[in-house]
Write an enzyme that holds these catalytic residues in place. Structure first.
Site, mmCIF file in Angstrom:
data_model
loop_
_atom_site.group_PDB
_atom_site.id
_atom_site.type_symbol
_atom_site.label_atom_id
_atom_site.label_comp_id
_atom_site.label_asym_id
_atom_site.label_seq_id
_atom_site.Cartn_x
_atom_site.Cartn_y
_atom_site.Cartn_z
ATOM 1 N N SER A 187 0.864 -1.180 0.000
ATOM 2 C CA SER A 187 0.000 0.000 0.000
ATOM 3 C C SER A 187 0.897 1.225 0.000
ATOM 4 C CB SER A 187 -0.842 -0.017 1.287
ATOM 5 O OG SER A 187 -1.493 1.208 1.488
ATOM 6 N N TYR B 227 -1.351 -0.729 10.652
ATOM 7 C CA TYR B 227 -1.477 -0.996 9.208
ATOM 8 C C TYR B 227 -0.164 -0.633 8.513
ATOM 9 C CZ TYR B 227 -3.613 -1.136 4.517
ATOM 10 O OH TYR B 227 -3.911 -1.436 3.200
HETATM 11 N N1 NAP Z 1 -8.599 -0.453 -1.271
HETATM 12 C C1 NAP Z 1 -7.534 0.316 -1.030
HETATM 13 O O1 NAP Z 1 -7.646 1.555 -0.987
HETATM 14 C C2 NAP Z 1 -6.170 -0.312 -0.861
HETATM 15 C C3 NAP Z 1 -5.061 0.539 -0.859
HETATM 16 C C4 NAP Z 1 -3.804 -0.028 -0.656
HETATM 17 C C5 NAP Z 1 -3.669 -1.376 -0.464
HETATM 18 N N2 NAP Z 1 -4.763 -2.192 -0.469
HETATM 19 C C6 NAP Z 1 -4.552 -3.625 -0.222
HETATM 20 O O2 NAP Z 1 -5.182 -4.370 -1.235
HETATM 21 C C7 NAP Z 1 -5.461 -5.681 -0.747
HETATM 22 C C8 NAP Z 1 -6.867 -6.075 -1.164
HETATM 23 O O3 NAP Z 1 -7.801 -5.268 -0.487
HETATM 24 P P1 NAP Z 1 -9.096 -4.648 -1.184
HETATM 25 O O4 NAP Z 1 -8.921 -3.184 -1.182
HETATM 26 O O5 NAP Z 1 -9.426 -5.352 -2.422
HETATM 27 O O6 NAP Z 1 -10.179 -4.946 -0.020
HETATM 28 P P2 NAP Z 1 -11.371 -5.986 0.123
HETATM 29 O O7 NAP Z 1 -12.381 -5.791 -0.952
HETATM 30 O O8 NAP Z 1 -11.810 -5.848 1.548
HETATM 31 O O9 NAP Z 1 -10.666 -7.403 -0.092
HETATM 32 C C9 NAP Z 1 -9.971 -8.074 0.918
HETATM 33 C C10 NAP Z 1 -9.940 -9.549 0.558
HETATM 34 O O10 NAP Z 1 -9.215 -10.247 1.586
HETATM 35 C C11 NAP Z 1 -9.946 -11.409 1.918
HETATM 36 N N3 NAP Z 1 -9.667 -11.864 3.269
HETATM 37 C C12 NAP Z 1 -9.887 -11.224 4.435
HETATM 38 N N4 NAP Z 1 -9.536 -11.998 5.462
HETATM 39 C C13 NAP Z 1 -9.104 -13.168 4.928
HETATM 40 C C14 NAP Z 1 -8.620 -14.373 5.493
HETATM 41 N N5 NAP Z 1 -8.482 -14.521 6.817
HETATM 42 N N6 NAP Z 1 -8.272 -15.384 4.663
HETATM 43 C C15 NAP Z 1 -8.392 -15.235 3.315
HETATM 44 N N7 NAP Z 1 -8.835 -14.106 2.736
HETATM 45 C C16 NAP Z 1 -9.188 -13.092 3.542
HETATM 46 C C17 NAP Z 1 -11.391 -10.998 1.770
HETATM 47 O O11 NAP Z 1 -12.214 -12.161 1.543
HETATM 48 P P3 NAP Z 1 -13.103 -12.917 2.635
HETATM 49 O O12 NAP Z 1 -13.673 -11.882 3.558
HETATM 50 O O13 NAP Z 1 -14.122 -13.600 1.791
HETATM 51 O O14 NAP Z 1 -12.171 -13.879 3.298
HETATM 52 C C18 NAP Z 1 -11.324 -10.172 0.489
HETATM 53 O O15 NAP Z 1 -11.410 -11.001 -0.629
HETATM 54 C C19 NAP Z 1 -5.220 -5.643 0.756
HETATM 55 O O16 NAP Z 1 -3.973 -6.227 1.059
HETATM 56 C C20 NAP Z 1 -5.175 -4.153 1.057
HETATM 57 O O17 NAP Z 1 -4.408 -3.849 2.198
HETATM 58 C C21 NAP Z 1 -6.016 -1.684 -0.674
#
Ligand code: NAP
Length: 252
Positions: free
Chosen positions: A149, A162
């Protein structure tokens, strides 16, 4: 033209929503067979059906990657059922913000368990298969893409743990990159800025209110999937080590 990832196999963690779901669909569109890991099976089933409707191959793996055995089993089932592992997208993550003073310890534990340990369990189980894929695979190169991130580059008040987890992802990725790049396993780190996904939705109501009060332009999950696709479709001699991507309007 032949899709670049034809005959390769990818595993995406956190494939049930957001960046993971968009990336899994993009990988399948480039010809990779994709294993979809997350806890919400219904979401994974829907995505797998969409991928199969488009002529792709998808394997649903209901997995909690914070459990080392489940993470290893997801990797082993990918290899057993799809035949190999060329690409790991280590994407599952959680972001729980708010002041450190008085923060619920359980939130810190959730972030460390998923963003750090979950990623490490998957990396550990996948490495022998990625090394093998780089030797005998159709592309003679394999990829591990770790999703960090902007928070993995810049620490801010109110996001200390985080920040800790994502800085850790960057440090581990760079060390591992040096260790395996000579064997053609490319380790890349992707550092997105604000992206419209479910990520913020797991915060406590008072924190969510603060996040929602910030008027912020967000990227789409597909924008990040695009960046990941650029990384994993490079020719064998090109390794994109790190990619920092912000919405144009995001200053910090
Ligand atoms: N969105 C942003 O602004 C942003 C910015 C920088 C970095 N990121 C990073 O991008 C990545 C993806 O996040 P996103 O933004 O796409 O958010 P998201 O829509 O909340 O996706 C998170 C994913 O992680 C899965 N997850 C959560 N707990 C889990 C577990 N214990 N085992 C397996 N899977 C699990 C969730 O699926 P289930 O709940 O079905 O398990 C979901 O598919 C993360 O690492 C986040 O830190 C996001």
């Amino acid at each position: 033209m032949k899709p670049v990832l034809e005959n390769t196999v990818a595993l995406v963690t956190g494939a049930s929503s957001g960046i993971g779901a968009a990336t899994a669909a993009a990988l399948a569109a480039q010809g990779a067979a994709v294993a979809l890991a997350a806890r919400r099976r219904d979401r994974l089933d829907t995505l797998a059906a969409d991928i199969r409707d488009q002529g792709g191959t998808a394997l649903v793996l209901e997995t909690d990657v914070t459990d080392g055995q489940q993470a290893a089993a997801a990797v082993e089932r990918t290899v057993a059922e799809l035949g190999r592992l060329d690409t790991l997208i280590n994407n599952a993550g959680v972001m729980l913000l708010g002041p450190a003073v008085g923060a619920p310890l359980s939130e810190w534990q959730r972030m460390v368990e998923l963003n750090v340990l979950g990623l490490l369990y998957c990396a550990h189980a996948a490495l022998p298969h990625l090394l093998r894929a780089a030797e005998d695979g159709p592309r003679q190169v394999a990829d591990m893409v770790n999703i960090s991130s902007v928070a993995g580059r810049v620490a801010r008040s109110g996001s200390g743990v985080y920040n800790l987890t994502k800085h850790g992802v960057g440090a581990f990725s760079e060390s591992l990159r040096q260790e395996v790049t000579g064997r053609y396993v490319r380790v890349s780190v992707v550092e997105p800025g604000a992206t419209a996904t479910e990520l913020a939705g797991h915060n406590r109501p008072e924190i969510l209110e603060m996040i929602r009060a910030r008027p912020e332009r967000r990227m789409e999950a597909a924008d990040i999937a695009d960046a990941i696709m650029y990384i994993v479709t490079r020719p064998r001699h090109v390794a994109v080590n790190e990619m920092l991507i912000r919405p144009t309007e995001q200053e910090r």
